[in-house]
Design a protein around this motif. Structure first.
Motif, PDB file in Angstrom:
ATOM      1  N   ILE A 114      33.293  33.030  35.492  1.00  0.00           N
ATOM      2  CA  ILE A 114      33.361  31.746  36.209  1.00  0.00           C
ATOM      3  C   ILE A 114      33.460  30.584  35.232  1.00  0.00           C
ATOM      4  O   ILE A 114      34.194  29.609  35.459  1.00  0.00           O
ATOM      5  CB  ILE A 114      32.132  31.588  37.124  1.00  0.00           C
ATOM      6  N   LYS A 115      32.747  30.690  34.109  1.00  0.00           N
ATOM      7  CA  LYS A 115      32.783  29.634  33.096  1.00  0.00           C
ATOM      8  C   LYS A 115      34.173  29.489  32.498  1.00  0.00           C
ATOM      9  O   LYS A 115      34.623  28.395  32.159  1.00  0.00           O
ATOM     10  CB  LYS A 115      31.769  29.931  31.996  1.00  0.00           C
ATOM     11  N   ARG A 116      34.911  30.611  32.376  1.00  0.00           N
ATOM     12  CA  ARG A 116      36.228  30.593  31.744  1.00  0.00           C
ATOM     13  C   ARG A 116      37.362  30.282  32.723  1.00  0.00           C
ATOM     14  O   ARG A 116      38.299  29.560  32.385  1.00  0.00           O
ATOM     15  CB  ARG A 116      36.504  31.940  31.059  1.00  0.00           C
ATOM     16  N   ILE A 117      37.305  30.850  33.918  1.00  0.00           N
ATOM     17  CA  ILE A 117      38.446  30.738  34.834  1.00  0.00           C
ATOM     18  C   ILE A 117      38.118  30.063  36.158  1.00  0.00           C
ATOM     19  O   ILE A 117      39.008  29.874  36.990  1.00  0.00           O
ATOM     20  CB  ILE A 117      39.072  32.120  35.107  1.00  0.00           C
ATOM     21  N   GLY A 118      36.859  29.714  36.392  1.00  0.00           N
ATOM     22  CA  GLY A 118      36.487  29.039  37.625  1.00  0.00           C
ATOM     23  C   GLY A 118      36.078  30.011  38.716  1.00  0.00           C
ATOM     24  O   GLY A 118      36.484  31.185  38.705  1.00  0.00           O
ATOM     25  N   ALA A 119      35.295  29.528  39.661  1.00  0.00           N
ATOM     26  CA  ALA A 119      34.747  30.380  40.710  1.00  0.00           C
ATOM     27  C   ALA A 119      35.828  30.937  41.636  1.00  0.00           C
ATOM     28  O   ALA A 119      35.757  32.094  42.065  1.00  0.00           O
ATOM     29  CB  ALA A 119      33.710  29.604  41.519  1.00  0.00           C
ATOM     30  N   ALA A 120      36.841  30.109  41.954  1.00  0.00           N
ATOM     31  CA  ALA A 120      37.872  30.545  42.896  1.00  0.00           C
ATOM     32  C   ALA A 120      38.666  31.726  42.343  1.00  0.00           C
ATOM     33  O   ALA A 120      38.871  32.740  43.030  1.00  0.00           O
ATOM     34  CB  ALA A 120      38.808  29.383  43.211  1.00  0.00           C
ATOM     35  N   THR A 121      39.115  31.624  41.095  1.00  0.00           N
ATOM     36  CA  THR A 121      39.894  32.706  40.481  1.00  0.00           C
ATOM     37  C   THR A 121      39.038  33.940  40.280  1.00  0.00           C
ATOM     38  O   THR A 121      39.493  35.073  40.491  1.00  0.00           O
ATOM     39  CB  THR A 121      40.475  32.251  39.126  1.00  0.00           C
ATOM     40  N   ALA A 122      37.791  33.744  39.874  1.00  0.00           N
ATOM     41  CA  ALA A 122      36.885  34.881  39.688  1.00  0.00           C
ATOM     42  C   ALA A 122      36.655  35.604  41.007  1.00  0.00           C
ATOM     43  O   ALA A 122      36.585  36.840  41.056  1.00  0.00           O
ATOM     44  CB  ALA A 122      35.555  34.405  39.113  1.00  0.00           C
ATOM     45  N   SER A 123      36.546  34.836  42.085  1.00  0.00           N
ATOM     46  CA  SER A 123      36.356  35.425  43.409  1.00  0.00           C
ATOM     47  C   SER A 123      37.571  36.252  43.818  1.00  0.00           C
ATOM     48  O   SER A 123      37.430  37.347  44.375  1.00  0.00           O
ATOM     49  CB  SER A 123      36.096  34.319  44.434  1.00  0.00           C
ATOM     50  N   GLN A 124      38.761  35.745  43.535  1.00  0.00           N
ATOM     51  CA  GLN A 124      39.978  36.476  43.875  1.00  0.00           C
ATOM     52  C   GLN A 124      40.117  37.743  43.049  1.00  0.00           C
ATOM     53  O   GLN A 124      40.534  38.790  43.549  1.00  0.00           O
ATOM     54  CB  GLN A 124      41.192  35.569  43.684  1.00  0.00           C
ATOM     55  N   ALA A 125      39.726  37.673  41.763  1.00  0.00           N
ATOM     56  CA  ALA A 125      39.763  38.867  40.910  1.00  0.00           C
ATOM     57  C   ALA A 125      38.780  39.910  41.412  1.00  0.00           C
ATOM     58  O   ALA A 125      39.002  41.114  41.270  1.00  0.00           O
ATOM     59  CB  ALA A 125      39.434  38.489  39.466  1.00  0.00           C
ATOM     60  N   SER A 166      40.580  36.795  29.020  1.00  0.00           N
ATOM     61  CA  SER A 166      39.255  37.391  28.819  1.00  0.00           C
ATOM     62  C   SER A 166      38.366  37.135  30.032  1.00  0.00           C
ATOM     63  O   SER A 166      37.607  38.006  30.456  1.00  0.00           O
ATOM     64  CB  SER A 166      38.602  36.831  27.556  1.00  0.00           C
ATOM     65  N   GLY A 167      38.470  35.936  30.617  1.00  0.00           N
ATOM     66  CA  GLY A 167      37.701  35.615  31.818  1.00  0.00           C
ATOM     67  C   GLY A 167      38.115  36.478  32.996  1.00  0.00           C
ATOM     68  O   GLY A 167      37.267  36.958  33.759  1.00  0.00           O
ATOM     69  N   LEU A 168      39.420  36.701  33.119  1.00  0.00           N
ATOM     70  CA  LEU A 168      39.937  37.546  34.195  1.00  0.00           C
ATOM     71  C   LEU A 168      39.453  38.981  34.018  1.00  0.00           C
ATOM     72  O   LEU A 168      39.037  39.640  34.994  1.00  0.00           O
ATOM     73  CB  LEU A 168      41.464  37.502  34.194  1.00  0.00           C
ATOM     74  N   ALA A 169      39.476  39.463  32.782  1.00  0.00           N
ATOM     75  CA  ALA A 169      39.001  40.824  32.505  1.00  0.00           C
ATOM     76  C   ALA A 169      37.512  40.953  32.822  1.00  0.00           C
ATOM     77  O   ALA A 169      37.072  41.974  33.364  1.00  0.00           O
ATOM     78  CB  ALA A 169      39.257  41.173  31.039  1.00  0.00           C
ATOM     79  N   MET A 170      36.741  39.928  32.496  1.00  0.00           N
ATOM     80  CA  MET A 170      35.303  39.948  32.795  1.00  0.00           C
ATOM     81  C   MET A 170      35.058  39.969  34.302  1.00  0.00           C
ATOM     82  O   MET A 170      34.188  40.688  34.795  1.00  0.00           O
ATOM     83  CB  MET A 170      34.620  38.725  32.175  1.00  0.00           C
ATOM     84  N   ALA A 171      35.829  39.173  35.048  1.00  0.00           N
ATOM     85  CA  ALA A 171      35.665  39.124  36.503  1.00  0.00           C
ATOM     86  C   ALA A 171      35.987  40.474  37.126  1.00  0.00           C
ATOM     87  O   ALA A 171      35.273  40.959  38.012  1.00  0.00           O
ATOM     88  CB  ALA A 171      36.563  38.035  37.093  1.00  0.00           C
ATOM     89  N   ILE A 172      37.062  41.111  36.662  1.00  0.00           N
ATOM     90  CA  ILE A 172      37.459  42.419  37.188  1.00  0.00           C
ATOM     91  C   ILE A 172      36.417  43.479  36.837  1.00  0.00           C
ATOM     92  O   ILE A 172      35.996  44.281  37.684  1.00  0.00           O
ATOM     93  CB  ILE A 172      38.842  42.822  36.638  1.00  0.00           C
ATOM     94  N   ALA A 173      35.971  43.464  35.565  1.00  0.00           N
ATOM     95  CA  ALA A 173      34.964  44.444  35.135  1.00  0.00           C
ATOM     96  C   ALA A 173      33.667  44.268  35.913  1.00  0.00           C
ATOM     97  O   ALA A 173      33.033  45.248  36.338  1.00  0.00           O
ATOM     98  CB  ALA A 173      34.704  44.299  33.641  1.00  0.00           C
ATOM     99  N   GLY A 174      33.259  43.022  36.122  1.00  0.00           N
ATOM    100  CA  GLY A 174      32.038  42.748  36.882  1.00  0.00           C
ATOM    101  C   GLY A 174      32.134  43.249  38.307  1.00  0.00           C
ATOM    102  O   GLY A 174      31.189  43.852  38.836  1.00  0.00           O
ATOM    103  N   ALA A 175      33.289  43.018  38.943  1.00  0.00           N
ATOM    104  CA  ALA A 175      33.481  43.458  40.328  1.00  0.00           C
ATOM    105  C   ALA A 175      33.471  44.982  40.434  1.00  0.00           C
ATOM    106  O   ALA A 175      32.865  45.553  41.353  1.00  0.00           O
ATOM    107  CB  ALA A 175      34.805  42.903  40.866  1.00  0.00           C
ATOM    108  N   VAL A 176      34.143  45.652  39.492  1.00  0.00           N
ATOM    109  CA  VAL A 176      34.194  47.119  39.517  1.00  0.00           C
ATOM    110  C   VAL A 176      32.809  47.711  39.282  1.00  0.00           C
ATOM    111  O   VAL A 176      32.379  48.635  39.992  1.00  0.00           O
ATOM    112  CB  VAL A 176      35.189  47.646  38.462  1.00  0.00           C
ATOM    113  N   LEU A 177      32.090  47.183  38.288  1.00  0.00           N
ATOM    114  CA  LEU A 177      30.752  47.699  37.978  1.00  0.00           C
ATOM    115  C   LEU A 177      29.791  47.471  39.143  1.00  0.00           C
ATOM    116  O   LEU A 177      29.006  48.362  39.491  1.00  0.00           O
ATOM    117  CB  LEU A 177      30.207  47.046  36.712  1.00  0.00           C
ATOM    118  N   PHE A 178      29.849  46.272  39.730  1.00  0.00           N
ATOM    119  CA  PHE A 178      28.956  45.988  40.850  1.00  0.00           C
ATOM    120  C   PHE A 178      29.278  46.897  42.033  1.00  0.00           C
ATOM    121  O   PHE A 178      28.376  47.362  42.738  1.00  0.00           O
ATOM    122  CB  PHE A 178      29.064  44.526  41.266  1.00  0.00           C
ATOM    123  N   SER A 179      30.547  47.190  42.251  1.00  0.00           N
ATOM    124  CA  SER A 179      30.940  48.074  43.350  1.00  0.00           C
ATOM    125  C   SER A 179      30.517  49.512  43.096  1.00  0.00           C
ATOM    126  O   SER A 179      30.316  50.286  44.040  1.00  0.00           O
ATOM    127  CB  SER A 179      32.460  48.014  43.542  1.00  0.00           C
TER     128      SER A 179
END
Length: 305
Positions: free
Chosen positions: A252-263, A19-32
């Motif tokens: 970031i809360k679920r998977i950490g800043a590093a993984t969220a950044s990579q996603a 779920s954290g990975l999905a949130m990071a990807i969705a956030g990156a796509v929406l922001f882009s």
């Protein structure tokens, strides 16, 4: 029984990660997607000042409510901290956003997203200059890869006859440098304020600055726009500004800043594809190669020990 508890915990942990990975990807796509929406708005004869003013006007109420809620927990600020907060809001969200939207008038959405993706490299440069931090061979290689990719995409835009590409790229580069400066300044404030309080305060400051700028340099009639402009601006504010902030924070809360950044590396790719689909921006092998180089370089930079 212990085995069942362990299995259950593993399933929950796995779900949290996914779920954290999905949130990071969705956030990156929406922001882009912000770049795509801005390009669509420019077709209605709007300029950067007006586009960003509408974006911030619609997002301000949300961040203002959050800021007011955060104020329920009193935090005594020194005069120096107040000025630093204002500076952070103006550099990180006002100046950076303004330069970004200004540059988007001259370059493709794909090139804009790749240049902004270089922000971590400017944080590294600031650390080198201010703190005499040494650059490792891995970091140097990552930077060479990334900037080689930017050169390829930049030449691609020039080849396709885009006017004022140099000016647009320079403006977006300024946006990336400005945001890197914000990241450097915000470190201590994040510890003192917390992420939610700092972001809401800084966004309110930036919103007021953007709206004030529009009233100062544009006639009041500029706020009278067609329904399509209003709908696109609402989408830009809520789905490309507010929602990505919260999705990224939860990720970031679920998977950490590093993984969220990579996603978040999906962002430039999604911008490239949406640019081709919605804006008819050309996509060539050279551009794909340049994008791959930038992503590879930033990936190496994000995984360094």
């Amino acid at each position: 029984m212990t085995g069942m508890n362990t299995t259950s915990s593993h399933i929950i942990s796995r779900r949290n990660y996914l779920s954290g990975l999905a949130m990071a990807i969705a956030g990156a796509v929406l922001f882009s997607t912000k770049a795509i929406v801005a390009k669509l708005l420019y077709r209605y004869q709007l300029d950067a000042v007006t586009v960003i003013a509408f974006r911030m006007a619609f997002s301000l109420p949300v961040f203002a409510v959050i800021a007011i809620m955060q104020m329920r927990q009193p935090l005594r600020l020194t005069k120096g901290e107040k000025w630093r907060l204002v500076l952070v809001g103006l550099t990180g969200y006002y100046l950076s956003s303004f330069l970004d939207f200004l540059g988007l008038q001259y370059i493709s959405a794909g090139l804009e997203r790749l240049i902004l993706f270089l922000t971590p490299s400017f944080v590294l440069f600031f650390s080198l200059i201010l703190y005499q931090r040494k650059v490792t061979r891995l970091e140097l290689g990552a930077l060479l890869l990334s900037y080689s990719g930017i050169v390829l995409v930049f030449l691609h835009d020039l080849h396709w006859g885009a006017e004022h590409v140099v000016l647009g790229a320079a403006l977006v580069l300024g946006a990336a440098v400005s945001y890197a400066a914000y990241l450097m300044q915000s470190g201590q404030l994040l510890v003192r304020f917390g992420t939610l309080r700092l972001v809401s305060y800084a966004m309110c400051i930036a919103s007021v600055a953007c709206i004030t700028q529009c009233f100062a340099v544009r006639p009041i009639s500029v706020w009278n726009q067609p329904d399509t402009v209003i709908y696109l601006s609402l989408f830009n504010a809520l789905f490309c500004t507010v929602l990505p902030v919260f999705l990224t924070m939860m990720a970031i809360k679920r998977i950490g800043a590093a993984t969220a950044s990579q996603a978040g590396m999906i962002g430039p790719v999604s911008t490239l594809l949406m640019g081709a689909w919605l804006l008819a921006e050309p996509v060539t092998g050279w551009q794909l190669l340049g994008t791959a180089l930038v992503l590879s370089g930033m990936y190496l930079l994000s995984t360094k020990k």
